[in-house]
Design a protein around this motif. Structure first.
Motif, PDB file in Angstrom:
ATOM      1  N   PHE A  89      33.120  27.693  36.752  1.00  0.00           N
ATOM      2  CA  PHE A  89      33.487  27.115  35.457  1.00  0.00           C
ATOM      3  C   PHE A  89      32.642  27.790  34.387  1.00  0.00           C
ATOM      4  N   LEU A  90      33.267  28.110  33.250  1.00  0.00           N
ATOM      5  CA  LEU A  90      32.577  28.846  32.192  1.00  0.00           C
ATOM      6  C   LEU A  90      32.999  28.333  30.822  1.00  0.00           C
ATOM      7  N   VAL A  91      32.004  28.085  29.970  1.00  0.00           N
ATOM      8  CA  VAL A  91      32.253  27.917  28.539  1.00  0.00           C
ATOM      9  C   VAL A  91      31.278  28.838  27.810  1.00  0.00           C
ATOM     10  N   ASP A  92      31.602  29.220  26.588  1.00  0.00           N
ATOM     11  CA  ASP A  92      30.730  30.150  25.874  1.00  0.00           C
ATOM     12  C   ASP A  92      29.414  29.472  25.519  1.00  0.00           C
ATOM     13  N   ASN A  93      28.411  30.298  25.255  1.00  0.00           N
ATOM     14  CA  ASN A  93      27.044  29.805  25.104  1.00  0.00           C
ATOM     15  C   ASN A  93      26.883  28.867  23.917  1.00  0.00           C
ATOM     16  N   GLU A  94      27.577  29.157  22.814  1.00  0.00           N
ATOM     17  CA  GLU A  94      27.471  28.297  21.639  1.00  0.00           C
ATOM     18  C   GLU A  94      27.959  26.882  21.945  1.00  0.00           C
ATOM     19  N   LYS A  95      29.053  26.782  22.661  1.00  0.00           N
ATOM     20  CA  LYS A  95      29.560  25.467  23.040  1.00  0.00           C
ATOM     21  C   LYS A  95      28.616  24.797  24.031  1.00  0.00           C
ATOM     22  N   ALA A  96      28.114  25.583  24.982  1.00  0.00           N
ATOM     23  CA  ALA A  96      27.215  25.027  25.990  1.00  0.00           C
ATOM     24  C   ALA A  96      25.944  24.460  25.365  1.00  0.00           C
ATOM     25  N   LEU A  97      25.457  25.116  24.303  1.00  0.00           N
ATOM     26  CA  LEU A  97      24.238  24.653  23.639  1.00  0.00           C
ATOM     27  C   LEU A  97      24.433  23.324  22.923  1.00  0.00           C
ATOM     28  N   ARG A  98      25.664  23.068  22.481  1.00  0.00           N
ATOM     29  CA  ARG A  98      25.917  21.890  21.651  1.00  0.00           C
ATOM     30  C   ARG A  98      26.692  20.789  22.359  1.00  0.00           C
ATOM     31  N   ASP A  99      27.239  21.109  23.498  1.00  0.00           N
ATOM     32  CA  ASP A  99      28.051  20.134  24.230  1.00  0.00           C
ATOM     33  C   ASP A  99      27.550  20.062  25.665  1.00  0.00           C
ATOM     34  N   PHE A 100      26.674  19.096  25.931  1.00  0.00           N
ATOM     35  CA  PHE A 100      26.055  19.040  27.252  1.00  0.00           C
ATOM     36  C   PHE A 100      27.068  18.752  28.349  1.00  0.00           C
ATOM     37  N   LYS A 101      28.155  18.076  28.039  1.00  0.00           N
ATOM     38  CA  LYS A 101      29.156  17.820  29.081  1.00  0.00           C
ATOM     39  C   LYS A 101      29.724  19.131  29.629  1.00  0.00           C
ATOM     40  N   SER A 102      29.885  20.108  28.744  1.00  0.00           N
ATOM     41  CA  SER A 102      30.353  21.420  29.194  1.00  0.00           C
ATOM     42  C   SER A 102      29.284  22.110  30.044  1.00  0.00           C
ATOM     43  N   THR A 103      28.036  22.015  29.582  1.00  0.00           N
ATOM     44  CA  THR A 103      26.929  22.576  30.362  1.00  0.00           C
ATOM     45  C   THR A 103      26.846  21.909  31.730  1.00  0.00           C
ATOM     46  N   GLN A 104      26.964  20.604  31.740  1.00  0.00           N
ATOM     47  CA  GLN A 104      26.892  19.858  32.995  1.00  0.00           C
ATOM     48  C   GLN A 104      28.009  20.275  33.947  1.00  0.00           C
ATOM     49  N   GLN A 105      29.207  20.502  33.400  1.00  0.00           N
ATOM     50  CA  GLN A 105      30.324  20.919  34.239  1.00  0.00           C
ATOM     51  C   GLN A 105      30.046  22.274  34.888  1.00  0.00           C
ATOM     52  N   MET A 106      29.410  23.174  34.146  1.00  0.00           N
ATOM     53  CA  MET A 106      29.036  24.469  34.730  1.00  0.00           C
ATOM     54  C   MET A 106      27.997  24.288  35.826  1.00  0.00           C
ATOM     55  N   MET A 107      26.996  23.444  35.567  1.00  0.00           N
ATOM     56  CA  MET A 107      25.967  23.185  36.577  1.00  0.00           C
ATOM     57  C   MET A 107      26.576  22.587  37.846  1.00  0.00           C
ATOM     58  N   LEU A 108      27.456  21.614  37.653  1.00  0.00           N
ATOM     59  CA  LEU A 108      28.059  20.922  38.788  1.00  0.00           C
ATOM     60  C   LEU A 108      28.941  21.847  39.620  1.00  0.00           C
TER      61      LEU A 108
END
Length: 243
Positions: A89-108
């Motif tokens: 799963f991938l979202v761009d870094n700017e979104k990942a920095l501001r939207d932890f749910k997206s970051t969490q989805q990448m981690m998961l």
């Protein structure tokens, strides 16, 4: 036909473009395939379109539903010789920095889901068939860069996990490989501004997966190998200047 007639490969995250090419190439090597993904409808259509019904079993697998992983593994129709973890799963870094749910989805998906299911597979010593585990990682995980360090951190963690898993399973003669992959022409990269000369086709990358050897780190394409080696040794002051 070759000697792999009775062998089975389990592909986790089998709905990606690279994973689908792996299905084709493993079948060409006379493997049976268990293709697992959240989107089984798309997989079933792919299997039917290519007349693979006699060689491919499609199962539902959710990388982030950790509680389901043991049951998923226990109910496999046959325990695999080879396991490929291709979920991502991938979202761009700017979104990942501001939207932890997206970051969490990448981690998961990229790390925690992999560790959950691969731990179950790796610790099943009753599976005498197991001979190889392959994880799809990324050049993004080699060094932290400001353009993609959030996604890259999940891939760096996955690579380190695979490195330790390789040591853990060495006594059982189970090989573990990490595919360190650059840009691929896939759904996940659609719309991104990428250097066309560096983009690899899914079937090209799949060949390195299906024909994985003894080396832990596998970097498809000589251009990416050069980039990988440079990134490994580049001083931090120069890494900081990269995009």
């Amino acid at each position: 036909m070759n000697q792999n007639t009775n062998k089975t490969v389990l592909i986790l995250g089998a709905n990606s473009d690279v994973a689908k090419q792996c299905i084709i190439q493993y079948i060409e090597k006379d493997f049976s395939v268990i293709a697992a993904s959240r989107n089984i409808k798309s997989l079933e259509e792919f299997v039917q379109k290519n007349n693979f019904s006699s060689k491919v079993i499609v199962l539902s697998f959710d990388a982030v539903n950790f509680d389901s992983h043991q049951k998923f593994y226990d109910e496999l129709p046959v325990k695999p010789n080879i396991v490929v973890y291709a979920a991502g799963f991938l979202v761009d870094n700017e979104k990942a920095l501001r939207d932890f749910k997206s970051t969490q989805q990448m981690m998961l998906t990229n790390y925690m889901g992999a560790v959950s299911i691969l731990n179950i597979i790796a610790t099943d010593e009753s599976n005498k068939n197991l001979e190889r585990i392959i994880g799809l990682s990324s050049l993004s995980g080699v060094r932290g860069r400001k353009s993609n360090f959030v996604y890259g951190s999940t891939k760096a963690a996955f690579t380190q996990y695979l490195a330790g898993l390789r040591q853990e399973l060495a006594s059982r003669n189970v090989k573990v490989n990490a595919l360190i992959i650059g840009y691929i022409r896939t759904k996940i990269n659609e719309g991104l501004q990428l250097n066309e000369s560096l983009i690899m086709e899914p079937d090209y990358v799949a060949k390195f997966i299906v024909n994985a050897g003894n080396s832990f780190t596998i970097v498809p394409n000589f251009k990416w190998k050069i980039i990988y080696l440079i990134l490994k040794v580049l001083p931090e002051s120069l890494v900081a200047k990269l995009p």
